[in-house]
Design a protein around this motif. Structure first.
Motif, PDB file in Angstrom:
ATOM      1  N   PHE A   6     -28.693  -1.273 -15.582  1.00 16.85           N
ATOM      2  CA  PHE A   6     -29.236  -0.799 -14.283  1.00 16.85           C
ATOM      3  C   PHE A   6     -28.492  -1.144 -13.157  1.00 16.85           C
ATOM      4  O   PHE A   6     -27.475  -0.543 -12.330  1.00 16.85           O
ATOM      5  CB  PHE A   6     -30.660  -0.788 -13.805  1.00 16.85           C
ATOM      6  CG  PHE A   6     -30.913  -0.168 -12.037  1.00 16.85           C
ATOM      7  CD1 PHE A   6     -30.573   1.430 -12.629  1.00 16.85           C
ATOM      8  CD2 PHE A   6     -30.277  -0.890 -11.258  1.00 16.85           C
ATOM      9  CE1 PHE A   6     -32.254   1.945 -11.229  1.00 16.85           C
ATOM     10  CE2 PHE A   6     -31.087  -0.037 -10.416  1.00 16.85           C
ATOM     11  CZ  PHE A   6     -31.436   1.002  -9.835  1.00 16.85           C
ATOM     12  N   GLN A   7     -27.976  -2.794 -13.372  1.00 13.15           N
ATOM     13  CA  GLN A   7     -26.800  -2.857 -12.275  1.00 13.15           C
ATOM     14  C   GLN A   7     -25.487  -2.556 -12.239  1.00 13.15           C
ATOM     15  O   GLN A   7     -25.099  -2.406 -11.625  1.00 13.15           O
ATOM     16  CB  GLN A   7     -26.815  -4.871 -11.937  1.00 13.15           C
ATOM     17  CG  GLN A   7     -26.280  -5.050 -11.193  1.00 13.15           C
ATOM     18  CD  GLN A   7     -26.518  -4.556  -9.775  1.00 13.15           C
ATOM     19  OE1 GLN A   7     -27.640  -5.239  -9.814  1.00 13.15           O
ATOM     20  NE2 GLN A   7     -25.697  -4.788  -9.103  1.00 13.15           N
ATOM     21  N   SER A  10     -25.573   0.887 -10.983  1.00 15.28           N
ATOM     22  CA  SER A  10     -25.031   1.070  -9.523  1.00 15.28           C
ATOM     23  C   SER A  10     -24.142   0.554  -9.077  1.00 15.28           C
ATOM     24  O   SER A  10     -23.624   1.150  -8.449  1.00 15.28           O
ATOM     25  CB  SER A  10     -26.299  -0.384  -8.947  1.00 15.28           C
ATOM     26  OG  SER A  10     -26.649  -0.167  -7.712  1.00 15.28           O
ATOM     27  N   ASP A  11     -22.808  -0.207  -9.963  1.00 10.55           N
ATOM     28  CA  ASP A  11     -21.896  -0.946  -9.484  1.00 10.55           C
ATOM     29  C   ASP A  11     -21.104   0.260  -9.439  1.00 10.55           C
ATOM     30  O   ASP A  11     -20.321  -0.061  -8.491  1.00 10.55           O
ATOM     31  CB  ASP A  11     -21.498  -2.183  -9.949  1.00 10.55           C
ATOM     32  CG  ASP A  11     -22.235  -3.277 -10.194  1.00 10.55           C
ATOM     33  OD1 ASP A  11     -22.926  -3.604  -8.622  1.00 10.55           O
ATOM     34  OD2 ASP A  11     -22.074  -4.598 -10.612  1.00 10.55           O
ATOM     35  N   LYS A  14     -21.232   2.780  -7.103  1.00 10.04           N
ATOM     36  CA  LYS A  14     -21.157   1.968  -5.878  1.00 10.04           C
ATOM     37  C   LYS A  14     -19.273   2.121  -5.462  1.00 10.04           C
ATOM     38  O   LYS A  14     -19.137   2.773  -4.549  1.00 10.04           O
ATOM     39  CB  LYS A  14     -21.517   0.943  -5.585  1.00 10.04           C
ATOM     40  CG  LYS A  14     -21.009   0.392  -4.925  1.00 10.04           C
ATOM     41  CD  LYS A  14     -21.193   0.713  -2.743  1.00 10.04           C
ATOM     42  CE  LYS A  14     -21.371  -0.500  -2.086  1.00 10.04           C
ATOM     43  NZ  LYS A  14     -19.907  -1.134  -1.067  1.00 10.04           N
ATOM     44  N   VAL A  20     -25.081   3.776  -2.655  1.00  9.71           N
ATOM     45  CA  VAL A  20     -26.059   2.361  -2.889  1.00  9.71           C
ATOM     46  C   VAL A  20     -27.353   3.671  -4.068  1.00  9.71           C
ATOM     47  O   VAL A  20     -27.988   3.811  -3.485  1.00  9.71           O
ATOM     48  CB  VAL A  20     -27.186   2.213  -1.998  1.00  9.71           C
ATOM     49  CG1 VAL A  20     -27.048   1.152  -2.335  1.00  9.71           C
ATOM     50  CG2 VAL A  20     -25.040   1.778  -1.383  1.00  9.71           C
ATOM     51  N   LEU A  21     -26.903   2.845  -4.876  1.00 13.29           N
ATOM     52  CA  LEU A  21     -28.864   3.289  -5.860  1.00 13.29           C
ATOM     53  C   LEU A  21     -29.372   1.686  -5.759  1.00 13.29           C
ATOM     54  O   LEU A  21     -28.961   0.808  -6.179  1.00 13.29           O
ATOM     55  CB  LEU A  21     -28.281   3.112  -7.545  1.00 13.29           C
ATOM     56  CG  LEU A  21     -29.192   3.257  -8.404  1.00 13.29           C
ATOM     57  CD1 LEU A  21     -29.536   5.010  -8.239  1.00 13.29           C
ATOM     58  CD2 LEU A  21     -28.174   3.678 -10.098  1.00 13.29           C
ATOM     59  N   THR A  22     -30.488   1.710  -5.333  1.00 11.39           N
ATOM     60  CA  THR A  22     -32.175   1.128  -5.283  1.00 11.39           C
ATOM     61  C   THR A  22     -32.501   0.961  -6.065  1.00 11.39           C
ATOM     62  O   THR A  22     -32.701   1.712  -7.193  1.00 11.39           O
ATOM     63  CB  THR A  22     -32.248   0.875  -4.017  1.00 11.39           C
ATOM     64  OG1 THR A  22     -32.895   2.914  -3.952  1.00 11.39           O
ATOM     65  CG2 THR A  22     -31.428   0.860  -2.114  1.00 11.39           C
ATOM     66  N   LYS A  25     -35.330   3.701  -7.553  1.00 13.84           N
ATOM     67  CA  LYS A  25     -34.616   5.090  -7.724  1.00 13.84           C
ATOM     68  C   LYS A  25     -34.207   4.951  -9.051  1.00 13.84           C
ATOM     69  O   LYS A  25     -33.624   5.707  -9.642  1.00 13.84           O
ATOM     70  CB  LYS A  25     -32.907   5.591  -7.411  1.00 13.84           C
ATOM     71  CG  LYS A  25     -33.072   5.131  -5.434  1.00 13.84           C
ATOM     72  CD  LYS A  25     -34.162   6.900  -5.385  1.00 13.84           C
ATOM     73  CE  LYS A  25     -33.856   6.775  -3.965  1.00 13.84           C
ATOM     74  NZ  LYS A  25     -34.004   5.622  -2.977  1.00 13.84           N
ATOM     75  N   VAL A  29     -33.057   8.655 -11.552  1.00 16.47           N
ATOM     76  CA  VAL A  29     -31.269   7.556 -12.829  1.00 16.47           C
ATOM     77  C   VAL A  29     -32.413   8.501 -13.774  1.00 16.47           C
ATOM     78  O   VAL A  29     -31.335   9.318 -15.060  1.00 16.47           O
ATOM     79  CB  VAL A  29     -31.782   6.483 -12.885  1.00 16.47           C
ATOM     80  CG1 VAL A  29     -30.935   6.197 -14.489  1.00 16.47           C
ATOM     81  CG2 VAL A  29     -31.048   5.506 -11.434  1.00 16.47           C
ATOM     82  N   TYR A 217     -27.256   7.647   2.424  1.00 16.75           N
ATOM     83  CA  TYR A 217     -26.715   7.115   0.674  1.00 16.75           C
ATOM     84  C   TYR A 217     -25.760   5.704   0.346  1.00 16.75           C
ATOM     85  O   TYR A 217     -25.546   5.214  -0.485  1.00 16.75           O
ATOM     86  CB  TYR A 217     -26.286   8.335  -0.589  1.00 16.75           C
ATOM     87  CG  TYR A 217     -27.250   9.542  -0.623  1.00 16.75           C
ATOM     88  CD1 TYR A 217     -28.401   9.440  -1.164  1.00 16.75           C
ATOM     89  CD2 TYR A 217     -27.169  10.572   0.606  1.00 16.75           C
ATOM     90  CE1 TYR A 217     -29.622   9.768  -1.389  1.00 16.75           C
ATOM     91  CE2 TYR A 217     -27.950  11.742   0.293  1.00 16.75           C
ATOM     92  CZ  TYR A 217     -29.306  11.012  -0.588  1.00 16.75           C
ATOM     93  OH  TYR A 217     -30.148  12.347  -0.763  1.00 16.75           O
TER      94      TYR A 217
END
Length: 271
Positions: A6-7, A10-11, A14, A20-22, A25, A29, A217
């Motif tokens: 997930f990280q 997310s990176d 971005k 920005v995927l918190t 979410k 996804v 976003y």
């Protein structure tokens, strides 16, 4: 999806789009990326992320487009279009009387409803704009939605969302179970694939920019950078439309709110 995957996702999002995927979410996804994974013959999102880690550029593009594609509809929220007609157009007709030229940018134009809504409004004022050169640019990060925008073909559901019946009758023709917007309206809008994280050099100057429901976003530094770069390509009396949940306050000193005009901001001259 495990935390490390997930990280990574997310990176990646971005870096590629500013999104920005918190952590809350996860549902988004799954709903948007599982179809892509299955199309690739993958059973899990972990398999999809493995492909992203291998720098599969086609897969990266598909994932970014899926995660950044948002819905749109004609005359969305009404107020920005009412304000354009009642406040912005009279100002431009007076201020541009000599040059007789207006340029409008619809950022994150998606499938084209926003720029086409503006084109219809302008077409309704064709008598006042006789002899004028009006340019509307619609951009989006997704090539797929821009293909749809250029075609100008919409479902019954899409034309029922916000489009006044008189404009449907006047500017659309039925094709099977869908509706095609008139060629004269399509010709008023040029589309271009564009990422708001890229340089704005080469876009030229704009009198009006619609950048609605995009900044929400981004993180704060990205919002500030995008706003300042938009200001760089606007005329000294330019007008910026943001979404109802968006603001320039605390992000940029180069715009100020227009009194009693929700969502409308004007360039601060000299900044």
């Amino acid at each position: 999806m495990n935390p490390l995957d997930f990280q990574f996702l997310s990176d990646l999002l971005k870096a590629k789009s500013g999104l920005v995927l918190t952590g809350d979410k996860g549902y988004l996804v799954e709903s948007r990326l599982l179809p892509i994974a299955r199309k690739r013959g993958l059973n899990t999102l972990e398999g999809l992320v493995a492909g992203l880690r291998r720098k599969d550029e086609a897969l990266i593009r598909d994932v970014v487009e899926a995660m950044t594609t948002n819905e749109s509809f004609f005359f969305r929220d009404n107020t920005p279009f009412d304000t354009f007609k009642a406040h912005v157009m009279p100002h431009l007709l007076s201020a541009r009387a000599d040059s007789k030229r207006i340029r409008i940018w619809s950022a994150a134009a998606s499938t084209g409803q926003e720029p086409y809504s503006l084109a219809m409004l302008l077409s309704e004022q064709k008598a006042a704009l006789a002899g004028w050169r009006v340019e509307i640019l619609g951009t989006d990060i997704s090539a797929d939605v821009l293909t749809r925008a250029r075609a100008g073909l919409y479902t019954q559901f899409e034309v029922q969302r916000g489009l006044p019946i008189q404009l449907l009758v006047k500017y659309f023709k039925k094709e099977g179970d869908q509706w095609r917007i008139a060629p004269e309206i399509r010709s008023m809008v040029q589309y271009r694939e564009y990422n708001l994280l890229d340089s704005f050099a080469g876009l030229g100057k704009f009198d009006v920019v619609y950048c609605r429901n995009v900044l929400i976003y981004f993180d704060q530094p990205t919002k500030a950078k995008v706003l300042d770069r938009i200001a760089d390509i606007m005329t000294d009396d330019g007008m910026l439309f943001l979404g109802a949940a968006e603001t320039v306050l605390g992000l940029s000193t180069r715009f100020r709110p227009v009194k009693d005009r929700r969502g409308l901001y004007e360039v601060v001259p000299g900044r």
